[in-house]
Design a protein around this motif. Structure first.
Motif, PDB file in Angstrom:
ATOM      1  N   GLY A 164     145.331   6.484 -40.702  1.00 51.39           N
ATOM      2  CA  GLY A 164     146.445   5.556 -40.555  1.00 51.39           C
ATOM      3  C   GLY A 164     146.258   4.693 -39.322  1.00 51.39           C
ATOM      4  O   GLY A 164     145.255   4.791 -38.607  1.00 51.39           O
ATOM      5  N   PRO A 165     147.211   3.820 -39.032  1.00 49.78           N
ATOM      6  CA  PRO A 165     147.128   2.979 -37.831  1.00 49.78           C
ATOM      7  C   PRO A 165     147.108   3.850 -36.579  1.00 49.78           C
ATOM      8  O   PRO A 165     147.771   4.888 -36.530  1.00 49.78           O
ATOM      9  CB  PRO A 165     148.409   2.140 -37.901  1.00 49.78           C
ATOM     10  N   PHE A 166     146.355   3.436 -35.574  1.00 46.48           N
ATOM     11  CA  PHE A 166     146.309   4.226 -34.340  1.00 46.48           C
ATOM     12  C   PHE A 166     145.982   3.340 -33.152  1.00 46.48           C
ATOM     13  O   PHE A 166     145.444   2.243 -33.291  1.00 46.48           O
ATOM     14  CB  PHE A 166     145.293   5.362 -34.448  1.00 46.48           C
ATOM     15  N   TYR A 167     146.307   3.850 -31.979  1.00 42.98           N
ATOM     16  CA  TYR A 167     146.031   3.148 -30.720  1.00 42.98           C
ATOM     17  C   TYR A 167     144.993   3.939 -29.949  1.00 42.98           C
ATOM     18  O   TYR A 167     145.079   5.171 -29.835  1.00 42.98           O
ATOM     19  CB  TYR A 167     147.307   3.023 -29.886  1.00 42.98           C
ATOM     20  N   CYS A 168     143.995   3.257 -29.426  1.00 41.43           N
ATOM     21  CA  CYS A 168     142.965   3.894 -28.608  1.00 41.43           C
ATOM     22  C   CYS A 168     143.164   3.487 -27.150  1.00 41.43           C
ATOM     23  O   CYS A 168     142.956   2.321 -26.798  1.00 41.43           O
ATOM     24  CB  CYS A 168     141.576   3.469 -29.089  1.00 41.43           C
ATOM     25  N   PRO A 169     143.575   4.408 -26.284  1.00 36.51           N
ATOM     26  CA  PRO A 169     143.810   4.068 -24.874  1.00 36.51           C
ATOM     27  C   PRO A 169     142.534   3.718 -24.119  1.00 36.51           C
ATOM     28  O   PRO A 169     142.588   3.031 -23.101  1.00 36.51           O
ATOM     29  CB  PRO A 169     144.470   5.340 -24.314  1.00 36.51           C
ATOM     30  N   ALA A 170     141.387   4.180 -24.629  1.00 41.23           N
ATOM     31  CA  ALA A 170     140.127   3.924 -23.931  1.00 41.23           C
ATOM     32  C   ALA A 170     139.718   2.460 -23.977  1.00 41.23           C
ATOM     33  O   ALA A 170     139.008   1.982 -23.083  1.00 41.23           O
ATOM     34  CB  ALA A 170     139.012   4.796 -24.523  1.00 41.23           C
ATOM     35  N   ASP A 171     140.156   1.728 -25.009  1.00 39.67           N
ATOM     36  CA  ASP A 171     139.826   0.306 -25.082  1.00 39.67           C
ATOM     37  C   ASP A 171     141.069  -0.581 -25.223  1.00 39.67           C
ATOM     38  O   ASP A 171     140.955  -1.794 -25.397  1.00 39.67           O
ATOM     39  CB  ASP A 171     138.837   0.017 -26.214  1.00 39.67           C
ATOM     40  N   SER A 172     142.250   0.042 -25.161  1.00 31.32           N
ATOM     41  CA  SER A 172     143.529  -0.684 -25.258  1.00 31.32           C
ATOM     42  C   SER A 172     143.611  -1.528 -26.531  1.00 31.32           C
ATOM     43  O   SER A 172     144.017  -2.686 -26.504  1.00 31.32           O
ATOM     44  CB  SER A 172     143.733  -1.587 -24.027  1.00 31.32           C
ATOM     45  N   LYS A 173     143.238  -0.907 -27.653  1.00 32.66           N
ATOM     46  CA  LYS A 173     143.254  -1.612 -28.928  1.00 32.66           C
ATOM     47  C   LYS A 173     144.030  -0.829 -29.980  1.00 32.66           C
ATOM     48  O   LYS A 173     143.973   0.400 -30.028  1.00 32.66           O
ATOM     49  CB  LYS A 173     141.826  -1.869 -29.428  1.00 32.66           C
TER      50      LYS A 173
ATOM     51  N   TYR B  85     144.281  -0.191 -33.937  1.00 32.30           N
ATOM     52  CA  TYR B  85     143.415  -0.286 -35.105  1.00 32.30           C
ATOM     53  C   TYR B  85     144.241  -0.139 -36.387  1.00 32.30           C
ATOM     54  O   TYR B  85     145.075   0.761 -36.493  1.00 32.30           O
ATOM     55  CB  TYR B  85     142.335   0.800 -35.052  1.00 32.30           C
ATOM     56  N   LEU B  86     143.968  -1.029 -37.352  1.00 37.31           N
ATOM     57  CA  LEU B  86     144.770  -1.045 -38.568  1.00 37.31           C
ATOM     58  C   LEU B  86     143.956  -1.481 -39.773  1.00 37.31           C
ATOM     59  O   LEU B  86     143.289  -2.506 -39.745  1.00 37.31           O
ATOM     60  CB  LEU B  86     145.948  -2.016 -38.382  1.00 37.31           C
ATOM     61  N   ASP B  87     144.011  -0.664 -40.815  1.00 36.89           N
ATOM     62  CA  ASP B  87     143.532  -1.075 -42.136  1.00 36.89           C
ATOM     63  C   ASP B  87     144.768  -1.525 -42.895  1.00 36.89           C
ATOM     64  O   ASP B  87     145.693  -0.732 -43.113  1.00 36.89           O
ATOM     65  CB  ASP B  87     142.863   0.111 -42.839  1.00 36.89           C
ATOM     66  N   LEU B  88     144.797  -2.787 -43.294  1.00 38.51           N
ATOM     67  CA  LEU B  88     145.983  -3.327 -43.954  1.00 38.51           C
ATOM     68  C   LEU B  88     146.325  -2.584 -45.244  1.00 38.51           C
ATOM     69  O   LEU B  88     147.462  -2.626 -45.708  1.00 38.51           O
ATOM     70  CB  LEU B  88     145.786  -4.814 -44.252  1.00 38.51           C
ATOM     71  N   GLY B  89     145.361  -1.875 -45.805  1.00 37.34           N
ATOM     72  CA  GLY B  89     145.621  -1.093 -47.000  1.00 37.34           C
ATOM     73  C   GLY B  89     146.630   0.016 -46.773  1.00 37.34           C
ATOM     74  O   GLY B  89     147.215   0.544 -47.720  1.00 37.34           O
ATOM     75  N   PHE B  90     146.865   0.383 -45.508  1.00 38.82           N
ATOM     76  CA  PHE B  90     147.864   1.403 -45.199  1.00 38.82           C
ATOM     77  C   PHE B  90     149.242   0.992 -45.691  1.00 38.82           C
ATOM     78  O   PHE B  90     150.058   1.840 -46.077  1.00 38.82           O
ATOM     79  CB  PHE B  90     147.904   1.650 -43.683  1.00 38.82           C
ATOM     80  N   PHE B  91     149.495  -0.311 -45.694  1.00 36.77           N
ATOM     81  CA  PHE B  91     150.806  -0.784 -46.142  1.00 36.77           C
ATOM     82  C   PHE B  91     151.000  -0.547 -47.639  1.00 36.77           C
ATOM     83  O   PHE B  91     152.125  -0.394 -48.105  1.00 36.77           O
ATOM     84  CB  PHE B  91     150.983  -2.251 -45.789  1.00 36.77           C
ATOM     85  N   ASP B  92     149.901  -0.527 -48.397  1.00 35.23           N
ATOM     86  CA  ASP B  92     149.998  -0.162 -49.804  1.00 35.23           C
ATOM     87  C   ASP B  92     150.447   1.292 -49.942  1.00 35.23           C
ATOM     88  O   ASP B  92     151.274   1.624 -50.790  1.00 35.23           O
ATOM     89  CB  ASP B  92     148.646  -0.344 -50.504  1.00 35.23           C
ATOM     90  N   ASP B  93     149.857   2.153 -49.112  1.00 39.29           N
ATOM     91  CA  ASP B  93     150.231   3.568 -49.146  1.00 39.29           C
ATOM     92  C   ASP B  93     151.691   3.753 -48.741  1.00 39.29           C
ATOM     93  O   ASP B  93     152.392   4.598 -49.301  1.00 39.29           O
ATOM     94  CB  ASP B  93     149.328   4.374 -48.210  1.00 39.29           C
TER      95      ASP B  93
END
Length: 289
Positions: free
Chosen positions: A131-140, A142-150
């Motif tokens: 699912g969508p997640f935040y990585c503190p190591a690079d302050s980014k 991350y999202l696969d738009l397909g998650f919204f289908d789920d």
């Protein structure tokens, strides 16, 4: 939402969808049903399901997602939804920039990375199944738009404001990273039992829900919300509560394994931020949750 009223700034967006792999080496994308099975196995074994998911969805060390040609069969992986996601990110940046300035702090904007199926991050490799997640190591984020289908088809949580809530929640984790909260929590988790560590994770996630609500409060003041938007976010928060996910997986509810909070808690803390518009009201670590 009133997308026509929202600015769209792509300067903090990395679109890696064209170069993302379509599967992980040694296996395919783990479905929500597969995630549910892993969660049940973890609960039965007395293990943290998050740790097991991490092992299941990790690529072999040193490997990268494999690339395969083929169509992308997701109704939400398109330019319109990308535009809405970017506009949400842009507006959250404007909101938190203002909040930080008012408190005499400097706000550093996160980046948003769009990918398909698999991605390499400063926090390691991951597939869309996390699912969508935040990585503190690079302050980014991350999202696969397909998650919204789920969200729509499998979790029963459709709607553009439900999608915006997801983005705002991940930006909430960025706020925790900037203020040092997430670092303090992760350090504390190394010193306590797994059950207590999970309880700390719940408070961290509920605070991110509250921060998402704070953004929603300001979006409403700008006239960006429409009738039914609040309900969409609450339906989404309800759908991803730990107790609801465990029930839907066909297992009894096990509070010690919670890492994100119950449906009731997630809805309550989002609403708290939404009603108050005050980040100071989001201290889940001192409150009785």
């Amino acid at each position: 939402m009133r997308w026509d009223k929202m600015p769209e700034d792509h300067s903090n967006v990395e679109d890696r969808r064209a170069s993302s792999g379509s599967g992980r080496r040694g296996g395919g994308k783990l479905s929500l049903a597969g995630i549910a099975i892993v969660i049940v196995i973890g609960l039965v074994m007395g293990k943290n399901p998050v740790e097991i998911l991490g092992m299941v969805m990790q690529w072999p060390e040193g490997s990268a997602p494999t690339q395969q040609a083929g169509p992308v069969n997701t109704a939400t992986d398109n330019d319109q939804v990308k535009s809405q996601v970017v506009k949400t990110l842009t507006d959250t940046q404007d909101t938190w920039q203002t909040i930080f300035q008012e408190s005499g702090q400097t706000y550093q904007q996160p980046k948003l990375v769009l990918f398909r199926n698999g991605v390499e991050t400063a926090c390691g490799s991951a597939t869309s199944a996390v699912g969508p997640f935040y990585c503190p190591a690079d302050s980014k984020v991350y999202l696969d738009l397909g998650f919204f289908d789920d969200m729509h088809k499998k979790l029963g949580a459709p709607g553009d404001f439900a999608q915006a809530y997801v983005i705002a929640h991940e930006v909430g984790h960025h706020i925790q990273n900037l203020t040092g909260i997430s670092g303090q929590v992760h350090q504390k988790q190394q010193q306590v039992s797994k059950a207590k560590g999970n309880a700390l994770s719940v408070r961290l996630e509920l605070q991110a829900d509250c921060y998402a609500g704070v953004w929603g409060h300001y979006a409403a003041k700008k006239g960006l919300l429409e009738a039914g938007d609040m309900e969409e976010a609450l339906v989404a928060a309800n759908a991803i509560g730990d107790d609801t996910l465990q029930k839907n997986a066909g297992h009894s509810v096990m509070p010690d394994s919670f890492t994100h909070g119950t449906s009731e808690q997630r809805m309550a803390w989002f609403k708290r931020g939404m009603d108050s518009g005050d980040a100071g009201q989001c201290d889940t670590f001192k409150a009785s949750i």
